[in-house]
Structures are given as C-alpha cells and as structure tokens.
Design an enzyme around this catalytic site. Structure first.
Site, PDB file in Angstrom:
ATOM      1  N   SER A  91      -6.794  21.290  -8.888  1.00  0.00           N
ATOM      2  CA  SER A  91      -7.254  19.834  -8.302  1.00  0.00           C
ATOM      3  C   SER A  91      -6.021  18.640  -8.867  1.00  0.00           C
ATOM      4  O   SER A  91      -4.860  18.940  -8.796  1.00  0.00           O
ATOM      5  CB  SER A  91      -8.527  19.350  -8.547  1.00  0.00           C
ATOM      6  OG  SER A  91      -9.093  18.245  -7.759  1.00  0.00           O
ATOM      7  N   ASP A 108     -10.628  22.780   2.391  1.00  0.00           N
ATOM      8  CA  ASP A 108     -10.560  21.663   1.371  1.00  0.00           C
ATOM      9  C   ASP A 108     -10.242  20.253   2.228  1.00  0.00           C
ATOM     10  O   ASP A 108      -9.407  20.545   3.066  1.00  0.00           O
ATOM     11  CB  ASP A 108      -9.344  22.096   0.296  1.00  0.00           C
ATOM     12  CG  ASP A 108      -9.152  21.270  -0.820  1.00  0.00           C
ATOM     13  OD1 ASP A 108      -9.713  20.102  -0.665  1.00  0.00           O
ATOM     14  OD2 ASP A 108      -8.603  21.681  -1.556  1.00  0.00           O
ATOM     15  N   HIS A 119     -12.334  22.921  -1.812  1.00  0.00           N
ATOM     16  CA  HIS A 119     -11.875  22.628  -2.841  1.00  0.00           C
ATOM     17  C   HIS A 119     -12.270  23.262  -4.346  1.00  0.00           C
ATOM     18  O   HIS A 119     -13.449  23.322  -4.370  1.00  0.00           O
ATOM     19  CB  HIS A 119     -11.896  20.965  -3.162  1.00  0.00           C
ATOM     20  CG  HIS A 119     -11.116  20.463  -3.983  1.00  0.00           C
ATOM     21  ND1 HIS A 119      -9.891  20.356  -3.871  1.00  0.00           N
ATOM     22  CD2 HIS A 119     -11.287  19.772  -5.244  1.00  0.00           C
ATOM     23  CE1 HIS A 119      -9.438  19.732  -4.832  1.00  0.00           C
ATOM     24  NE2 HIS A 119      -9.959  19.417  -5.546  1.00  0.00           N
TER      25      HIS A 119
END
Ligand SMILES: *[C@@H]1O[C@H](CO)[C@@H](O)[C@H](O)[C@H]1NC(C)=O
Ligand SMILES: *[C@@H]1O[C@H](CO)[C@@H](O)[C@H](O)[C@H]1NC(C)=O
Length: 376
Positions: free
Chosen positions: A209, A312, A343
C-alpha cells in the site's frame, strides 16, 4: 465459488459494521470539555483540538492489529527480533533459521527491506497483519532476512519522514556491511550473524500500500545519492504491492470497485491528506502515477515488480504507474491478481486460510515475488 464469495463479503460486512459502531462511540469519547475531535479517520485515527493524536483499532479488526512480540526460538523456521539501530530507527528483523544453520557453508543471500503500509499514518511492523505474511515469507524466500522499518507516522511525522527512515535503513545496512563495530551491544551477536549471511549488493525494497509508494520514493532517494555513498549496499529491485497511488481526481476503479476490508475511499482521502507534506495534495510526486514517474525521469531506478489486484480501489492508478514508468524507460513488471481480490488481500490471514481464491492468489503472489528476487 458462491460459498467462497460469502467468506469475503462476511469480513467486509464485519468491518463496515465496525466502522458504524466506531462512529457511534465517537460522540461519547470526549472527556475533557475543551478537547474536541477536529479530524477523524473512521475506526483508525482521531485528532483532537489540543493536537493529540489517538490511533484506534476498528472493532472487529483486533486480530489484525494484535502485537506479535519478538521470539528467539524458531516458529515456522523463523525468529523475530526488534533492534534499535544507531541510525535513529528501530527495525524488526525476520531471520530464517535455515540461514543460521547453513550460513558458513552457503553463499550469501539477498536482503529484503520492508516498508509497511497504513496510509503513512497507522500500523506497526509488529502487528499480526504483517507478521503472518512476512514471517512465512522469510522462510519461503531464499533470503538472509527481512528487515521491517518502524516508520515514523503522520500526522506527527509527515512525508518525507518515512522516506528518510527508509533511507536511514539503507545507511544502517551500509554500516553493518562495512564495519564490525557499529551496532549496539544488545544485538551485536545477532547483527554479526546477519552481516555474515547477507549479500548487501542484493537489497530488495518491498512495501504494501503506502509502503509501495515508499519503495518508489526510497529507491529514488538512493538513486540520487552520490556514487559510492551506499557502497557496498546496492538496490537490486523493488516490489510494490498494491501501492497507494492516487490523484485528486478519482479514477474509475475508485468509483466502481467496492470498499474492502483494508481500504475505503475515506481512508484514501484522509490518510493521504494527513500523510503528505503540509500544503501538498495527491497531485504530487508522492502519490500521482504520472508525477512520481516524472520525478525519477533522470534517476537510476532498480528493476521493479508492481503487483495490483483487480478489485482494488486503486487498481487503475497502480496500473497507470506501471505504464508511465515503462514509457519513461524504467524496468517494470506489472502483474495483476485477477478475480474478486482487493487491496492487500494477501494480508487478510483469515481469508487466506478460509477462502480458496484468496489462498490461490496469495500463493501466486508469493511465487511471483520469489521469481523476481531469484532473477535479480
Ligand atoms: C477550558 O477552557 C477554559 C476557557 O478557555 C479555561 O478557563 C479552562 O481552564 C479550560 N479547562 C481545561 C480542563 O483545560
Ligand atoms: C485454487 O487452486 C486449486 C489448485 O490449483 C484449484 O483446484 C482450484 O480450482 C482453485 N480455486 C479457485 C477458487 O481459484
């Protein structure tokens, strides 16, 4: 398949229900009459008028944020150590026990430098969510160890603080590689062992991330160092796992993909706003795929592995980053995990255990990382 889909929706439901509860609790949380909440990222972070910052665990997510203490007796072939470096950063070291046993007889192995996610604002390397992925990864990959940096968190420490910390970890590697006597006595035997088994000319950055953005940003910083500064440390590659690239204008995937366990639109907006330097928005080299690329046009970057996931929210800007970098002549391999995976799905250790699709995609992701490292 239908059943598997249910597992995933169930976890999303728990999270969403938790967020609603967290909001309801907020009204009663203020004890001091003068202290008011001035900003809130639901379930994760509160900022009060007196400047204090409170980090929270969304109810229902306790298993992910549970702290895993370090351990010296191998579990699953790995030991875990927290080390205070003399470079102003603390790190968590995952050490494969196999490397210890075979070290004198074997070639040196690459090192992974892990930069955690959390939108620059929350999460710790010691959390179960990272431990349950990175400890097995240290055993699975042919590496001397994985070093995870306790990154300074925003809004107290906005960018570039986390980039500085990532770069400081590279300088610590350099210190360890160059000298026998630069580390604290408490961990000297451990670090000496790491020094003997590590090939510091093959350091790979890896980040989840917002940690994926840091892979790009720390690599860029290292690329701008004067020649020889990091020697004998050399970046052999960077692995960006679902990096937090986003522009001010929402991409199609942000508008069309559903929020998931670990990412809701509010988190993209608010965490990044708190993490970026004051007065800087998402249309900046920290988060914009195009501006990040432009900023490294003349910087030597290591080969990159970019992993994205079909569902995502940030899928589109992630893929755009890969295209922009390739267009700019950088070496990037983009791999998209297909199907109903969102995600950082590989960090949801419950889904990895119970959902066949998540398990399969996670296995493929680990295999892709392994191949990338073996090839560079
Ligand atoms: C709250 O604010 C008032 C007015 O500014 C001040 O007189 C008082 O001491 C404050 N109370 C606390 C607990 O800080
Ligand atoms: C997961 O992988 C196994 C083994 O390759 C396969 O049999 C199964 O169909 C896959 N399941 C899903 C949901 O992808």
């Amino acid at each position: 398949m239908a059943e598997m889909g249910f597992e995933r929706s169930w976890y999303s439901f728990v999270l969403l229900a938790s967020l609603v509860l967290a909001t309801a609790e907020l009204a009663t949380a203020q004890t001091s009459p003068n202290r008011t909440v001035v900003e809130e990222v639901t379930g994760w972070l509160r900022i009060y008028s007196d400047g204090t910052v409170e980090r929270l665990t969304p109810p229902g997510a306790e298993a992910f944020t549970a702290i895993v203490p370090p351990y010296k007796n191998p579990r699953g072939g790995v030991t875990v150590h927290d080390i205070t470096t003399d470079r102003g950063i603390d790190v968590r070291l995952y050490l494969p026990a196999a490397a210890a046993a075979k070290a004198p007889h074997r070639r040196r192995r690459p090192v992974l430098l892990h930069l955690h996610g959390g939108g620059f604002c929350v999460t710790r390397p010691s959390w179960a969510i990272y431990h349950n992925f990175y400890a097995p990864l240290a055993a699975e990959l042919d590496v001397a160890g994985i070093v995870s940096v306790y990154l300074p968190l925003a809004p107290e420490h906005r960018l570039p603080a986390a980039i500085d910390a990532g770069h400081a970890a590279l300088l610590w590697f350099r210190d360890v590689a160059r000298s026998r006597n630069v580390y604290g006595a408490a961990h000297s035997a451990l670090v000496r062992h790491f020094r003997r088994t590590a090939d510091f000319s093959r350091v790979f950055l890896i980040g989840d991330s917002s940690g994926g953005n840091l892979v790009h940003l720390v690599a860029a910083r290292a690329g701008e160092d004067k020649p020889g500064v990091l020697h004998p440390v050399r970046l052999a590659g960077g692995v960006l796992l679902h990096p937090g690239f986003a522009r001010e204008q929402k991409s199609r995937s942000e508008l069309e993909n559903p929020p998931s366990m670990f990412l809701a639109p509010e988190m993209i907006e608010k965490l990044l706003a708190l993490g970026l330097p004051m007065g800087v928005n998402r249309d900046s080299p920290y988060t914009s795929p195009e501006l990040a690329t432009k900023a490294v046009a003349h910087v030597r970057m290591p080969p990159l592995l970019l992993m994205a996931a079909e569902k995502d929210l940030l899928h589109d800007p992630q893929v755009d980053y890969g295209k922009a970098m390739e267009h700019a002549g950088k070496k990037v391999t983009t791999v998209v995990s297909r199907g109903d995976v969102a995600h950082v799905f590989y960090l949801n250790f419950f889904a990895v255990k119970t959902d066949q699709l998540t398990a399969n995609r996670t296995k493929e992701l680990v295999h892709t990382i392994k191949c990338f490292i073996d090839q560079h």
